[in-house]
Design a protein around this motif. Structure first.
Motif, short mmCIF file in Angstrom:
data_model
loop_
_atom_site.label_atom_id
_atom_site.label_comp_id
_atom_site.label_asym_id
_atom_site.label_seq_id
_atom_site.Cartn_x
_atom_site.Cartn_y
_atom_site.Cartn_z
N VAL A 1 -3.95 -6.23 -8.53
CA VAL A 1 -4.99 -6.40 -7.54
C VAL A 1 -4.37 -6.15 -6.17
O VAL A 1 -3.37 -6.78 -5.81
N MET A 2 -4.95 -5.21 -5.41
CA MET A 2 -4.49 -4.92 -4.07
C MET A 2 -5.60 -5.28 -3.09
O MET A 2 -6.72 -4.77 -3.20
N TRP A 3 -5.28 -6.16 -2.15
CA TRP A 3 -6.25 -6.57 -1.13
C TRP A 3 -5.50 -6.70 0.20
O TRP A 3 -4.44 -7.33 0.25
N TRP A 4 -6.07 -6.10 1.25
CA TRP A 4 -5.44 -6.01 2.56
C TRP A 4 -4.03 -5.43 2.39
O TRP A 4 -3.90 -4.30 1.95
N ASN A 5 -2.98 -6.19 2.70
CA ASN A 5 -1.61 -5.67 2.61
C ASN A 5 -0.82 -6.32 1.47
O ASN A 5 0.41 -6.23 1.45
N PHE A 6 -1.53 -6.94 0.55
CA PHE A 6 -0.89 -7.65 -0.54
C PHE A 6 -1.16 -6.96 -1.87
O PHE A 6 -2.27 -6.50 -2.13
N VAL A 7 -0.15 -6.93 -2.72
CA VAL A 7 -0.33 -6.56 -4.11
C VAL A 7 0.05 -7.77 -4.96
O VAL A 7 1.13 -8.34 -4.80
N PRO B 1 2.01 -8.52 7.22
CA PRO B 1 2.78 -8.85 6.01
C PRO B 1 2.57 -7.85 4.89
O PRO B 1 1.60 -7.09 4.86
N HIS B 2 3.50 -7.88 3.93
CA HIS B 2 3.35 -7.14 2.67
C HIS B 2 3.99 -7.95 1.55
O HIS B 2 4.99 -8.65 1.78
N THR B 3 3.44 -7.82 0.35
CA THR B 3 4.05 -8.38 -0.85
C THR B 3 3.87 -7.41 -2.00
O THR B 3 2.87 -6.68 -2.07
N GLY B 4 4.85 -7.37 -2.92
CA GLY B 4 4.69 -6.68 -4.18
C GLY B 4 4.59 -5.17 -4.12
O GLY B 4 4.15 -4.55 -5.09
N LEU B 5 4.99 -4.58 -3.00
CA LEU B 5 4.87 -3.13 -2.85
C LEU B 5 6.02 -2.60 -2.01
O LEU B 5 6.83 -3.37 -1.49
N ALA B 6 6.08 -1.29 -1.87
CA ALA B 6 7.01 -0.64 -0.95
C ALA B 6 6.24 0.34 -0.09
O ALA B 6 5.28 0.97 -0.56
#
Length: 327
Positions: free
Chosen positions: A264-270, A76-81
């Motif tokens: 805050v960036m952790w694993w694949n989440f922003v 997954p990803h959130t808040g980024l490109a």
């Protein structure tokens, strides 16, 4: 590409002054019995953002027969490109928003995660040598909850005396990319210099810039840049001067206006807080059946996804202390 660190660190991203800085790479294995190793220059403790850019992995040239190539299952990803660029080889992308594309040298794949997306990336069966970069940039608060989207673009090369440019995102040397980034102005361009060539580029003085040396002998503003290092330059410059030494150069130039936000960036989440990132993790774990949904019903933030694909990657455990934005 995912961040496959077994114990991903909390990264609180802020912009800072000073520079120029040389940011050395650190080796990060992407996992598996024949782990493909990448050289990571962003984020690190000395600097976590260049404009909106928050993540840079540089890999290869690696024989796929030895490294196993890129085999990154759905994550997954959130808040980024995510931005995928290659020098050799090819990578197949597939995501939960329904996009499929293969990226090859001279092209860019841009996936905007927005509120949430999941995807996988695999080097193609005909790839014998894999070499490229994977970058992320953080979305500002005003666009980070947008619907996910994807673009593929192959720019026309810009030739010059002893040089060749490809502008993937933003504008440089009269070339303007049509790719919509959903972020403050930023730049990503590939630069090739013949041995002994000198290139002077007009740039936006509001931008921070970073130059990653992939190959050759390079001086930036008169200072040598070691191989695989990322050289950071703060805002205030209206030009950049790059000079090749005895060996021809290939480099990546990135830049952008300072984001102006703490993330805050952790694993694949922003995200913007511990609670937000923890909620993203719980949603992903529930969607893939790794953990029960906290409220008994999974939010399909990262799906749906076609059947018959490799098993998705579960999220690592959160740190034992709260993630927190710090100035």
């Amino acid at each position: 590409m995912t961040n496959l660190d077994a114990r991903p660190e909390e990264v609180v991203c802020t912009e800072g002054g000073g520079g120029p800085q040389l940011l050395p790479p650190r080796d990060v294995p992407l996992g598996g019995p024949r782990a493909m190793t990448v050289r990571r220059t962003l984020p690190q403790r000395r600097r976590s953002l260049i404009g909106s850019w928050c993540f840079l992995d540089h890999y290869g040239p690696d024989p796929v027969s030895a490294s196993g190539g890129m085999r990154v299952a759905r994550h997954p990803h959130t808040g980024l490109a995510t931005v995928s660029l290659l020098f050799t080889g090819a990578i197949a992308h597939q995501d939960s928003a329904g996009y499929r594309a293969i990226v090859r040298p001279g092209e860019v794949n841009l996936m905007v995660a927005g509120r949430g997306i999941s995807h996988q990336e695999f080097s193609t069966p005909d790839t014998g040598l894999l070499h490229g970069v994977q970058l992320w940039y953080a979305l500002p608060d005003r666009t980070r909850h947008t619907a996910p989207t994807f673009e593929h673009y192959a720019p026309e090369p810009v030739p010059g005396p002893g040089s060749l440019l490809r502008v993937y995102l933003g504008a440089l040397a009269g070339s303007v990319s049509p790719v919509r980034t959903h972020t403050p102005p930023l730049l990503a361009a590939e630069i090739a210099l013949d041995a002994g060539a000198r290139l002077e580029l007009a740039v936006d003085p509001a931008f921070e810039h970073g130059v990653l040396l992939d190959a050759g002998d390079l001086a930036l503003e008169g200072d040598p840049v070691p191989a695989d290092h990322l050289a950071y330059l703060p805002p205030g410059r209206a030009r950049l001067v790059l000079e090749a030494g005895p060996r021809p150069v290939r480099a990546l130039l990135i830049g952008g206006e300072p984001l102006g936000e703490r993330i805050v960036m952790w694993w694949n989440f922003v995200g913007r807080s511990h609670a937000e990132v923890a909620a993203y993790r719980a949603t992903w774990q529930a969607e893939i059946g790794a953990e029960p949904a906290p409220d008994g019903e999974a939010d399909p933030r990262f799906g749906p996804y076609p059947e018959g694909q490799p098993a998705p990657l579960p999220a690592p455990a959160l740190p034992t202390v709260p993630l927190r934005p710090r100035g």
